[in-house]
Design an enzyme around this catalytic site. Structure first.
Site, mmCIF file in Angstrom:
data_model
loop_
_atom_site.group_PDB
_atom_site.id
_atom_site.type_symbol
_atom_site.label_atom_id
_atom_site.label_comp_id
_atom_site.label_asym_id
_atom_site.label_seq_id
_atom_site.Cartn_x
_atom_site.Cartn_y
_atom_site.Cartn_z
ATOM 1 N N ASP A 163 12.605 81.472 33.484
ATOM 2 C CA ASP A 163 12.809 82.235 34.717
ATOM 3 C C ASP A 163 13.049 81.287 35.889
ATOM 4 O O ASP A 163 13.529 80.155 35.720
ATOM 5 C CB ASP A 163 11.592 83.160 34.936
ATOM 6 C CG ASP A 163 11.910 84.429 35.709
ATOM 7 O OD1 ASP A 163 11.974 84.352 36.950
ATOM 8 O OD2 ASP A 163 12.097 85.489 35.094
ATOM 9 N N ASP A 164 12.706 81.710 37.065
ATOM 10 C CA ASP A 164 12.903 80.958 38.312
ATOM 11 C C ASP A 164 12.246 79.575 38.215
ATOM 12 O O ASP A 164 11.313 79.379 37.445
ATOM 13 C CB ASP A 164 12.220 81.770 39.428
ATOM 14 C CG ASP A 164 12.734 81.397 40.792
ATOM 15 O OD1 ASP A 164 13.430 80.388 40.920
ATOM 16 O OD2 ASP A 164 12.426 82.142 41.748
ATOM 17 N N ARG B 230 11.684 86.351 51.921
ATOM 18 C CA ARG B 230 11.369 85.403 50.842
ATOM 19 C C ARG B 230 12.122 84.085 51.092
ATOM 20 O O ARG B 230 12.636 83.463 50.176
ATOM 21 C CB ARG B 230 11.746 85.963 49.473
ATOM 22 C CG ARG B 230 10.874 85.433 48.358
ATOM 23 C CD ARG B 230 11.417 85.720 46.982
ATOM 24 N NE ARG B 230 10.443 85.390 45.953
ATOM 25 C CZ ARG B 230 10.738 85.047 44.722
ATOM 26 N NH1 ARG B 230 11.974 84.998 44.321
ATOM 27 N NH2 ARG B 230 9.806 84.773 43.859
ATOM 28 N N LYS C 131 19.219 86.672 33.096
ATOM 29 C CA LYS C 131 18.495 87.627 33.942
ATOM 30 C C LYS C 131 19.037 87.425 35.356
ATOM 31 O O LYS C 131 18.833 86.376 35.960
ATOM 32 C CB LYS C 131 17.003 87.330 33.886
ATOM 33 C CG LYS C 131 16.170 88.098 34.897
ATOM 34 C CD LYS C 131 14.688 87.824 34.674
ATOM 35 C CE LYS C 131 13.827 88.464 35.759
ATOM 36 N NZ LYS C 131 12.393 88.211 35.547
ATOM 37 N N TRP C 132 19.737 88.436 35.878
ATOM 38 C CA TRP C 132 20.360 88.368 37.214
ATOM 39 C C TRP C 132 19.418 89.085 38.187
ATOM 40 O O TRP C 132 19.250 90.291 38.112
ATOM 41 C CB TRP C 132 21.733 89.042 37.166
ATOM 42 C CG TRP C 132 22.511 89.091 38.434
ATOM 43 C CD1 TRP C 132 22.090 89.460 39.664
ATOM 44 C CD2 TRP C 132 23.904 88.780 38.588
ATOM 45 N NE1 TRP C 132 23.108 89.402 40.575
ATOM 46 C CE2 TRP C 132 24.239 88.979 39.940
ATOM 47 C CE3 TRP C 132 24.914 88.365 37.706
ATOM 48 C CZ2 TRP C 132 25.531 88.794 40.434
ATOM 49 C CZ3 TRP C 132 26.198 88.186 38.188
ATOM 50 C CH2 TRP C 132 26.496 88.389 39.546
ATOM 51 N N ASP C 133 18.843 88.319 39.087
ATOM 52 C CA ASP C 133 17.831 88.853 39.993
ATOM 53 C C ASP C 133 18.418 89.021 41.394
ATOM 54 O O ASP C 133 19.467 88.442 41.732
ATOM 55 C CB ASP C 133 16.656 87.864 40.023
ATOM 56 C CG ASP C 133 15.323 88.512 40.355
ATOM 57 O OD1 ASP C 133 15.318 89.663 40.831
ATOM 58 O OD2 ASP C 133 14.277 87.852 40.161
ATOM 59 N N MET C 134 17.752 89.779 42.233
ATOM 60 C CA MET C 134 18.146 89.949 43.643
ATOM 61 C C MET C 134 16.877 90.312 44.400
ATOM 62 O O MET C 134 16.351 91.398 44.244
ATOM 63 C CB MET C 134 19.158 91.087 43.760
ATOM 64 C CG MET C 134 19.707 91.254 45.151
ATOM 65 S SD MET C 134 19.991 92.973 45.569
ATOM 66 C CE MET C 134 20.940 92.778 47.060
ATOM 67 N N ASN C 135 16.383 89.374 45.214
ATOM 68 C CA ASN C 135 15.020 89.525 45.716
ATOM 69 C C ASN C 135 14.859 89.869 47.181
ATOM 70 O O ASN C 135 13.810 89.570 47.763
ATOM 71 C CB ASN C 135 14.232 88.258 45.384
ATOM 72 C CG ASN C 135 13.790 88.287 43.936
ATOM 73 O OD1 ASN C 135 13.116 89.220 43.521
ATOM 74 N ND2 ASN C 135 14.184 87.306 43.167
ATOM 75 N N CYS D 68 17.838 92.725 37.335
ATOM 76 C CA CYS D 68 16.520 92.749 37.957
ATOM 77 C C CYS D 68 16.731 92.638 39.454
ATOM 78 O O CYS D 68 17.599 91.884 39.912
ATOM 79 C CB CYS D 68 15.713 91.561 37.436
ATOM 80 S SG CYS D 68 14.090 91.385 38.194
ATOM 81 N N ASP E 113 8.028 94.587 39.209
ATOM 82 C CA ASP E 113 7.234 93.357 39.315
ATOM 83 C C ASP E 113 5.757 93.663 39.130
ATOM 84 O O ASP E 113 4.930 92.756 39.046
ATOM 85 C CB ASP E 113 7.439 92.700 40.684
ATOM 86 C CG ASP E 113 8.682 91.829 40.692
ATOM 87 O OD1 ASP E 113 9.257 91.597 39.614
ATOM 88 O OD2 ASP E 113 9.084 91.377 41.777
HETATM 89 C C1 DGJ Z 1 11.417 88.697 40.892
HETATM 90 C C2 DGJ Z 1 11.429 89.154 39.464
HETATM 91 O O1 DGJ Z 1 11.226 90.512 39.378
HETATM 92 C C3 DGJ Z 1 10.382 88.367 38.696
HETATM 93 O O2 DGJ Z 1 10.297 88.831 37.384
HETATM 94 C C4 DGJ Z 1 10.748 86.920 38.731
HETATM 95 O O3 DGJ Z 1 11.969 86.740 38.081
HETATM 96 C C5 DGJ Z 1 10.849 86.458 40.174
HETATM 97 N N1 DGJ Z 1 11.724 87.297 40.938
HETATM 98 C C6 DGJ Z 1 11.338 85.041 40.235
HETATM 99 O O4 DGJ Z 1 11.552 84.608 41.506
#
Ligand code: DGJ
Length: 702
Positions: free
Chosen positions: A347-348, A424, A457-461, A506, A528
Site C-alpha cells: 500500500d502507501d 491530508r 489499488k487506485w486511491d483518492m484521499n 478506493c 477505512d
Molecule cells: C486510504 C485507504 O482507504 C487506505 O486503505 C490506505 O490505502 C490509505 N489511504 C493509504 O494512504
C-alpha cells in the site's frame, strides 16, 4: 425487436417490464407508462393530454413531459437549461423524428429541436432486454454559428405512475461510515441528493429506489421479497444530482444527471455534448429482486473483467502504514502465502520520500532507502511465493512537498488569488488538463511496463476545494466534467495497455463507488473503518446495487475487540476476502485458524461472488442478521448468520430461506433433516448463536 411503435409513440419492452412514451395532442413528447410488461400493445395508455386547472396552472404544467426544457410557466424541475448567444434563457423543444437502431442492445433515438434557435437534442434509449433494464442518455448539438451555454443537462427524468404515494430509498454516510440506508416518504416538493465534491462521495450515492405505498399513507410498501420498486442510477463519478419531485398535482418524477451547481458548458458552433448514462428498471418483487437485477447486469455488462474470480488478498497497510521496506514486506508476504493468500498488496509508503502523509505524492518511483534495489526483488519474491503482486497509487494527487509540485505548481486545481486548501497535506491535480492526463498516463504506463504488477489499488484521499482552472481554454466551469473525463481517460488508457492488471477503486474506502468507475475497476474497498460490524452494515448498503464480487473487506486487527477472528473472517467472506492484520504478530493458533477459513472461503467463493444474493435479515436493523447466496442453478447455497448483542435468553427467530427450488430437496449443514426447498423457505431453520458469534452454513441439493 423489443421496441414497438403505435400511432402515438413507442413501447420499449424488456423481458418482464415496459416503458412507453409518445406524442400527445399538443405534440409534446410525453411519458405514458413504466411498469410490468402488459400482454397487448393496446394495453398501454396513450400519451396524456391534460387540461389546465386554472390560469395559474396551464396544461403544460400538468403534462408529464419526457425531457422538459426550462420554458413557459411549468415551474417543474426541467432537464435542460440553456442560455443562447443573445441572452435568451428559454428552451422550446419540438419533436422532429425518431430512429430505431436494431442490434444486441436496440436503441431508440428521438430527436427534438428548438423552434427558433439552432439547438438539437437527441434522447437515446437503449434496451437491455434480458436484464430488464433501460439506459438513457442525451446528446445535444449546436447547429448554429454562435456558442450557447448549457447550465443544466440531466441524463433522464424517470416518471412514476400518476397518483401513487412513494417512498425513496437511498444511501447516506461519511468517511469511515458509508452506506447507511434511508427510506422516506416523498411528498410535494423536491428532495435533492447530490455531490459537489468532485467525486460521487461517501455522503450520498447516485442511485435511487422508489417503492409504492399500496395503502395510501399507511407507510407500507415493498420489502425484500415483495412490492413494486422502480430504481435507477447514474454512471458518473463526479458531481451529480438526483431530484425526486412530487408536483402540486401528484406527479412523482426522479431527475438525475450532472449536478448543475457551479456547472456551465460552452457549446460552440457545430459542437456536441453527450451526458453520462442513466440506467433504470422496475420489479414487482421487492428490493431483493431489484438488487439481483443490478448484480447480474453489473457482473455481465458493466464490469470490465466479467466472471473473473477475485483473489484472496493481503494488504499490509493496516499492519505497517508508511513503515514499509523490502525485508519487512517479504516477511509479511511469506506468512500471507503460507495462509493461502493469493494476492499481496503493497500500500502507501513505497515511493521516494513517503514516510508519512505530508510528502511525495506525485513522485512515483520507489524510495531508495526502503527499496534500495527498486521493487523488483519484492515482486519477484511475491511471485515465487505463488502470489500475484499489487501496488497502491494515488494518481490524481500531489503533495506540495514533491518534485512534481515544484516543477508544475500550476497543474493543481486552484484560484491564483486564493490560498490552496490542503487536505491530508495534498492538492488535486487538474485532470481536466490534457497535459496532466498525458503525464499520468506516461508515469504509470512506465511503472506497469517496467514492473510485473498484477493489481493496482487506485486511491483518492480528499475532496475538492478552489475548483479553479486558471488557464482554461474555454469555460472554466467545465472543469467538473472534464476532470472526470480525464480520470476515465487515464484509467481507461492504462487498463487498455495493461489488460492483465486487476484494478481496485478506493477513495478513503467507499468515497467514489458508482457505475461510472465500475466500468474501469474490478472491485472497490468498502471503507477505512475496519470494524466488522460496520462492514456488515455497509455490505447491506452497497449490496443494494453492487454485487459481492466487487466488494472487498479485509480482516484487520482489532486489539481490544470482543469479536473473534472467526466472526471477522465470516464478515469479509461475504464479499472478496482479504486480510489486513499484522500477520507477524498473529499467534500460531490464529494463523492456523486463518488458513482454515481461507481454505473454506475458496470452496464457497464462486457461490458468494457469483450467486444470487438474498438478504434474509438486515444488519442495519437487527442484531441477528443473515445473508444467503444461491447458485444460479439453485443446486446449492451458502448461508451466513451473525449475532451481535442481544439480551440473554433471546430466542432467535427462524431463518426462512429464499431462492431455493421449492420442489427439490436440500440438506443443510448442522440440520438433521432433508427437506424440500419449499419447507426450508416456509418453515425456515433455527440457529443457535451466542452474542458476537457467527456461522457459515452450506446448503446442498440431494
Ligand atoms: C486510504 C485507504 O482507504 C487506505 O486503505 C490506505 O490505502 C490509505 N489511504 C493509504 O494512504
Amino acid at each position: 425487436m423489443p421496441i414497438f411503435t403505435n400511432s402515438t409513440g413507442w413501447i420499449l419492452a424488456t423481458r418482464s417490464t415496459a416503458y412507453a412514451l409518445g406524442l400527445n395532442d399538443a405534440g409534446a413528447l410525453t411519458h405514458c407508462y413504466w411498469g410490468p410488461r402488459l400482454p397487448d400493445l393496446a394495453d398501454y395508455p396513450p400519451p396524456p393530454s391534460p387540461g389546465g386547472w386554472s390560469s395559474f396552472n396551464l396544461p403544460a404544467q400538468l403534462t408529464p413531459e419526457e425531457f422538459p426544457g426550462y420554458t413557459g410557466n411549468t415551474f417543474i424541475e426541467p432537464c435542460l437549461k440553456v442560455t443562447f448567444a443573445d441572452g435568451v434563457r428559454n428552451v422550446v423543444l419540438g419533436y422532429v423524428g425518431a430512429t430505431i437502431l436494431p442490434g444486441p442492445v436496440p436503441t431508440l433515438a428521438i430527436t427534438l429541436e428548438d423552434g427558433f434557435y439552432p439547438l438539437r437534442v437527441t434522447l437515446l434509449y437503449r434496451l437491455y432486454e434480458a436484464y430488464d433494464l433501460l439506459e438513457r442518455a442525451v446528446r445535444i448539438e449546436n447547429l448554429g454559428t454562435e456558442p450557447m451555454l448549457i447550465e443544466r443537462i440531466w441524463s433522464a427524468l424517470w416518471h412514476l405512475p400518476q397518483d401513487g404515494r412513494y417512498r425513496l430509498r437511498h444511501m447516506v454516510g461519511r468517511h469511515l461510515d458509508e452506506a447507511i440506508l434511508r427510506h422516506e416518504p416523498l411528498s410535494e416538493g423536491v428532495k435533492r441528493l447530490e455531490s459537489r465534491r468532485l467525486a460521487s462521495s461517501h455522503h450520498h450515492s447516485p442511485w435511487f429506489a422508489v417503492d409504492r405505498d399500496p395503502a395510501i399513507d399507511l407507510g407500507q410498501g415493498a420489502d425484500e421479497g415483495t412490492g413494486e420498486v422502480w430504481f435507477g442510477a447514474l454512471a458518473w463519478s463526479g458531481n451529480w444530482q438526483i431530484a425526486a419531485e412530487v408536483t402540486d398535482f401528484g406527479s412523482t418524477r426522479i431527475g438525475l444527471g450532472l449536478n448543475d451547481w457551479d456547472f456551465a458548458w460552452r457549446l460552440g458552433a457545430g459542437e456536441t455534448f453527450t451526458t453520462p448514462v442513466s440506467y433504470a428498471g422496475y420489479t414487482a418483487a421487492g428490493f431483493g429482486a431489484m438488487s439481483r437485477c443490478w448484480h447480474t447486469f453489473i457482473r455481465e455488462v458493466i464490469l470490465p473483467g466479467a466472471r473473473q474470480v477475485q483473489k484472496v488478498f493481503y494488504n499490509s497497510w493496516e499492519a505497517t502504514h508508511f513503515d514499509v521496506d523490502e525485508a519487512s514486506q517479504i516477511d509479511l508476504a511469506a506468512i500471507a502465502a503460507s495462509l493461502g493468500v493469493e494476492l499481496f498488496v503493497l500500500d502507501d509508503g513505497w515511493f521516494a520520500g513517503r514516510n508519512d502523509d505530508t510528502a511525495a505524492l506525485g513522485d512515483w518511483r520507489p524510495d531508495p532507502h526502503k527499496f534500495p534495489h527498486g521493487l523488483t526483488p519484492l515482486i519477484r519474491r511475491v511471485h515465487e511465493l505463488g502470489m500475484a503482486f499489487g501496488l497502491w497509487i494515488e494518481p490524481e494527487m500531489v503533495s506540495p512537498k514533491s518534485e512534481l509540485y515544484r516543477t508544475h505548481p500550476d497543474w493543481v486545481l486552484h484560484f491564483p488569488t486564493r490560498a490552496r486548501t490542503e487536505s491530508r497535506h495534498q492538492l488535486i491535480l487538474n485532470l481536466a488538463r490534457p497535459d496532466v492526463q498525458d503525464h499520468l498516463i506516461a508515469q504509470f504506463d512506465r511503472l506497469l511496463t517496467e514492473q510485473s504488477i498484477d493489481f493496482i489499488k487506485w486511491d483518492m484521499n480528499r475532496n475538492v476545494s478552489e475548483p479553479g482552472w486558471p488557464a482554461a481554454p474555454g469555460e472554466p466551469r467545465e472543469v467538473w466534467v472534464r476532470y472526470i473525463e480525464g480520470v476515465y481517460r487515464v484509467w481507461g488508457t492504462l487498463r487498455e495497455r495493461h489488460p492483465h492488471v486487476v484494478w481496485q477503486n478506493c477513495s478513503g474506502g467507499g468515497g467514489r463507488v458508482d457505475l461510472g468507475l465500475m466500468r474501469l475497476a474490478d472491485q472497490f474497498q468498502l471503507s477505512d473503518n475496519i470494524d466488522p460490524t460496520r462492514f456488515l452494515a455497509m455490505q447491506e448498503g452497497f449490496s443494494q446495487i453492487f454485487p459481492a464480487n466487487t466488494m472487498h473487506a479485509w480482516v484487520a486487527d482489532l486489539p481490544a475487540s470482543h469479536l473473534s477472528l472467526r466472526f471477522r473472517f465470516h464478515v469479509s467472506m461475504c464479499g472478496i476476502l482479504g486480510l489486513g492484520g499484522h500477520l507477524a504478530q498473529w499467534t500460531p493458533e490464529e494463523r492456523d485458524e486463518a488458513a482454515a477459513l481461507i481454505a473454506q472461503y475458496k470452496t464457497i467463493r464462486t457461490l458468494v461472488q457469483f450467486g444470487a444474493l438474498y438478504r434474509l435479515r438486515s444488519p442495519q436493523r437487527h442484531a441477528f442478521a443473515a445473508v444467503l447466496y444461491v447458485a444460479p442453478d439453485r443446486s446449492e447455497a451458502v448461508l451466513f448468520a451473525f449475532r451481535t448483542h442481544l439480551p440473554a435468553q433471546t430466542r432467535l427467530p427462524p431463518l426462512r430461506l429464499q431462492g431455493l427450488d421449492p420442489q427439490r430437496h436440500y440438506t443443510i449443514e448442522g440440520q438433521p433433516e432433508v427437506r424440500s426447498g419449499a419447507a426450508w423457505m416456509h418453515l425456515g431453520l433455527h440457529l443457535h448463536l451466542d452474542d458476537f458469534a457467527s456461522c457459515v452454513v452450506q446448503i446442498r441439493q440431494v
